[in-house]
Design an enzyme around this catalytic site. Structure first.
Site, PDB file in Angstrom:
ATOM      1  N   LEU A  52       0.821  -1.208   0.000  1.00  0.00           N
ATOM      2  CA  LEU A  52       0.000   0.000   0.000  1.00  0.00           C
ATOM      3  C   LEU A  52       0.860   1.264   0.000  1.00  0.00           C
ATOM      4  O   LEU A  52       1.697   1.462   0.874  1.00  0.00           O
ATOM      5  CB  LEU A  52      -0.934  -0.002   1.218  1.00  0.00           C
ATOM      6  N   ASP A  53       0.641   2.116  -1.002  1.00  0.00           N
ATOM      7  CA  ASP A  53       1.316   3.416  -1.134  1.00  0.00           C
ATOM      8  C   ASP A  53       2.830   3.297  -1.219  1.00  0.00           C
ATOM      9  O   ASP A  53       3.565   4.231  -0.874  1.00  0.00           O
ATOM     10  CB  ASP A  53       0.934   4.352   0.035  1.00  0.00           C
ATOM     11  N   GLU A  54       3.318   2.145  -1.680  1.00  0.00           N
ATOM     12  CA  GLU A  54       4.767   1.934  -1.779  1.00  0.00           C
ATOM     13  C   GLU A  54       5.215   1.717  -3.223  1.00  0.00           C
ATOM     14  O   GLU A  54       6.379   1.386  -3.459  1.00  0.00           O
ATOM     15  CB  GLU A  54       5.179   0.728  -0.923  1.00  0.00           C
TER      16      GLU A  54
END
Length: 290
Positions: A233-235
């Protein structure tokens, strides 16, 4: 008058002498004229990246011949390469929840001809923007997913997303503030062709109400990040970022309004870079030729 064929060649390969010479020589020998070119050699990964926009000026050179004959050059230099029709407008699907500023901005840019895409579908887990979609004559797909829904319901909803992607031959999925976490399976299915806008300057202020978090910390800059979607997530690899200066006098609502403007610009830039084939993956990073 017929439009002359134009292509965008993107490639990455182990860095070595003679890559630019070999590519430009191949194009010259096949009746092609380079319009613009950019390249970058990454010393850390020992990888060379290149993007070439060119026109075919010899009418006897076919698309299939270009691809077949470049294959040998690509293999000899261990290239990972793609050849794209520069006149083709990629087919895009937009996903949104209940916050519509990014959706509205992308639709305006599309309708104004500022964004060279074909938007084939808008998908949402809410019905807030069905009238906006209708005003642009774009099919709207309401795929609800209740909070706390079981895994089977989420899987069924995501399968409908994939069905829309397949039936419209979608080349890019844009999460324009779609506030659902995608499953690892959906992330894998959309690998390399899904972009998300994060309403903060990653890696700071993840999670809920990032502008309120920023306000609590007394930040002097706020920003937004567009990145590829991955199972982490969000990486995902970062494509585009921007910031705006703020100060102590601003309330969280003001920061939010400023931040939303930044989000629109950053997401539009990222989408434009994608459809113009300016983004090449370099491990967990990107090379973006502006």
């Amino acid at each position: 008058m017929s439009i002359r064929p134009e292509y965008i060649l993107t490639l990455s390969c182990p860095d070595q002498r003679g890559i630019v010479h070999s590519v430009s020589g191949f194009l010259a020998n096949h009746g092609c004229n380079i319009i613009d070119s950019a390249q970058f050699g990454d010393a850390q990964s020992a990888t060379f990246f290149m993007r070439v926009h060119f026109a075919v000026e010899d009418s006897s050179v076919s698309d299939s011949a270009l691809r077949e004959e470049f294959e040998a050059l690509g293999a000899s230099m261990q290239m990972n390469w793609q050849l794209h029709d520069a006149h083709h407008k990629p087919r895009v699907m937009l996903m949104v929840s209940k916050i519509g500023h990014c959706l509205n901005d992308l639709l305006f840019r599309y309708k104004s001809g500022l964004l060279p895409v074909e938007i084939k579908a808008i998908v949402s887990n809410h019905t807030d923007f069905y009238q906006l979609a209708a005003s642009y004559n774009i099919p709207f797909h309401h795929l609800p997913l209740a909070a706390g829904a079981p895994a089977e319901a989420k899987q069924a909803q995501e399968q409908k997303v994939l069905d829309i992607v397949a039936s419209n031959d979608i080349e890019l999925v844009v999460l324009a503030r779609y506030m659902q976490i995608l499953s690892p399976q959906l992330c894998d299915a959309l690998k390399g062709k899904a972009i998300n806008i994060h309403h903060s300057f990653l890696p700071s202020f993840k999670g809920a109400k990032p502008y309120y978090q920023a306000h609590e910390r007394g930040v002097k800059l706020i920003g937004a990040t567009a990145h590829f979607v991955t199972g982490d997530l969000d990486e995902g690899p970062i494509i585009e970022q921007d910031v705006e200066r703020v100060d102590h006098s601003m309330e969280p609502e003001t920061l939010t309004a400023i931040g939303r403007d930044v989000e629109c610009v950053v997401l539009a830039r990222a989408v434009k870079c994608f459809v113009e084939h300016r983004i090449l993956l370099n491990g967990h990073k990107t090379v973006v030729f502006k």
